[in-house]
Enzyme design. Sequence first.
Site, short mmCIF file in Angstrom:
data_model
loop_
_atom_site.label_atom_id
_atom_site.label_comp_id
_atom_site.label_asym_id
_atom_site.label_seq_id
_atom_site.Cartn_x
_atom_site.Cartn_y
_atom_site.Cartn_z
N GLU A 162 64.94 57.70 91.11
CA GLU A 162 65.33 57.84 89.71
C GLU A 162 64.59 58.95 88.98
O GLU A 162 64.77 59.12 87.77
CB GLU A 162 65.15 56.49 89.00
CG GLU A 162 66.06 55.41 89.56
CD GLU A 162 65.83 54.05 88.96
OE1 GLU A 162 64.85 53.90 88.18
OE2 GLU A 162 66.59 53.11 89.25
N LYS A 171 60.12 59.28 92.74
CA LYS A 171 59.72 57.90 92.45
C LYS A 171 59.70 57.09 93.75
O LYS A 171 58.81 56.28 93.97
CB LYS A 171 60.68 57.29 91.44
CG LYS A 171 60.24 55.95 90.88
CD LYS A 171 61.24 55.45 89.84
CE LYS A 171 60.78 54.14 89.22
NZ LYS A 171 61.80 53.58 88.30
#
Length: 796
Positions: free
Chosen positions: A500, A612
């Site tokens: 993300e 991430k």
Amino acid sequence: MIRRNVQLPPEHIYPIDDWRIVERRFSMRYLEHNETIFAIGNGYLGMRGNLEDGRPIAQSGTYINGFYESWPITYAEEAYGFAKTGQTMLNVTDGKIIRLYVDDEPLFLPTATLLSYERALDMAAGTLDRELVWEMPSGKLVKVASRRLASFRHRHLAAISYQVTVMNADAPVVVSSELITPENNQSKRLGDPRAATGLSHSVFEPKLSFARDRRIGLGYVTANSRMSLAVSAEHVLETASTWRVMSESDDYTAKTVFSVDAEAGQPITLIKYLSYHKSRTEQAPELSARSDRTLNRAADAGFDHLIDSQRTYMDEFWRRSDVVLRDGDPRVQQCVRFNLFHILQAAGRAEGSGIPAKGLTGPAYDGHYFWDIEIYILPFLIYTSPRIARNLLKFRYGQLDAARARARQVNQKGALFPWRTINGEEASAYFAAGTAQYHINADVVYALKKYVEVTGDEDFLFEFGAEILVETARFWADLGAYPNGNDSSFHIHGVTGPDEYTAIVNDNAYTNLMARSNLRYATEIVDRLAREDEHRFAALVHATGLTREEIEEWRGAADRMHVPYDEALGVHPQDSSFLDKPAWDFENTPSDHYPLFMFYHPLVIYRHRVIKQSDVVLAMFLLGEEFSLQSKRRNFDYYSPLTTWDSSLSVSIQSIAAWELDYRDMANEFFRYTALMDLADVGGNVKDGVHVASLGGTWMAVVYGLAGMRDYGGALSFDPRSADDTVVKFPLIVRGQEMEVAIEGPTVTYLLRRGSGLTIRHRDEAIELAEGEPVARPTSLIDESQGERDAASKEA
């Protein structure tokens, strides 16, 4: 390098115990933490580990899976196809509260003098137990012992046994058992996108309230979603002392109060039975009648019967699921069992529902269902509790019509499962890192394929799964394109992968790879149905409008799917533009500025080469048969230094990949983080609930990582990694047969516990297992050059 510090609670407060999570001293410092850790649930009903005393409390929580309030999502600037309606799992009526007064003084732990104290989550028994001795200023000694459970046998039922003994004197004792419904639900912490949405309106509209002798009850309908709820409690008091009872109720509270003339040494035992019923269609009075029947059966059977049935259920669960792990760290075994136990509490009786990202232990992420279910939780359930796995996949099928509607809303054919949801409608208000994660479709199909291959349940595939395959393949064929004509590669543009920190990109490698797998499986199964079962094929055509031309379109898209590759680096770029971005300046990022999304605008993060969680490493695990070991090594070495580990989902997959590459130190470090994610509060937010995906990732890291299991195409193979001091043992259910894998240092033993015969592979050797006949083979011991390889990887 993982940018987190693992700090376990001190052992003098939280001792190591293989089968229990124990608190030996009450501490306000760990109040929020413990409300999550000591939560109990059964997949339908969940209760945070709040004290029966009612105070102190950081975040009260009682949740029913799938019971939610809806609310309009407000955008400063609207756009076509944005999600319109949010959904929030509600904190419902709290039935845990049993207040104690001795000589009219309340038990209040922060100020009470406690001569002894122990609270324990008993993972073998499936109960939360507490025992303490309270010395009052008058010198009176009061012993309090309680036991709490959410029944796995009776999904609507919870119960508490609460015993008080004034040990050295007579005294007036009051025990007040209460039901309290929050008039306003939880508020959102500003700046944290993980926190639950605060609801500004009054959620619960009262529909009934009663107090009859020792039974009390409340009933509601929610303001917007119009779901109904009934909560009731029945009380049984046992004591040789004289006592009186009074019950009362109003719209939001009800209580039964016992006044006892306690005699020295005479125990006062209160059994509180709790029943929770919800419905989308029935009204509160009907649900209240159901609650009455639930309570009548429970009271007739007695609390001991509940305890016995809970223990029987847990014994069977651990027989199918227990992971024995001894690797020199005595805390690890406790952590592994804690993680597996909380998966059961999140999924055990989740019939007709999904699994919220925090289970039923906290309000974060609004109780929504994500891809966590399919990628991180279902592997464990498929191999240990296939019935529960089937229920969860059936739940996804039940939301297929809503997924079809969502695809139309984003101008696509087929079906698009929501990124986050409770009722099947998309509830993500941030499309860049939400709706754009179209890989959810392929994740559902990946789990469906694994379930069918491991269980052999082709009836489910043909009755339910085939429709999912058709609609998801139809979606991918419509979403992608041949930019340079039909002779070019098939590309998928404008999507977000699991990472993300990179959003709205072209040709995300994970998405393209998983979409290709989705298309191939759909083509394979539809072709097979057309050949082998004309009646089922005709039914599928009738349900979906499938055409032969579509099947060929899927085949062509899969065969020509573009997968990014960089010749110079020898790696698969995460997407078409990933390598063009400047690297994130980790060296000058303050250590307290993680996770990055809490301190940097998304656009700042999107402009950089920072991750991430690694899409590519995950894809190379899920679809590992499509990549060489050398390719996996190059990609792992490239992406690991770019990863922040800001997602709790990342470390388990990194551990599996590191084991496969013989990066032993790194594998152990990653495993430690995933195993300790909640008990050590690695992410700093366990107060809001456990990390369900990380719970499942722990099992995956042991079975797919340390034991080296792979199950491509449903064929089981093992390439275990071990060391002289390692002991690992776990069971698996494969096509209805039960086997066990046991690793002890240099030896691995395969045993078919029950079954007619099973073929597995130990590295390159095929082994035919016969029931009750163990087969031993050598493990892959780590060699002395291991440290050099670890160091080289960290420097890459």
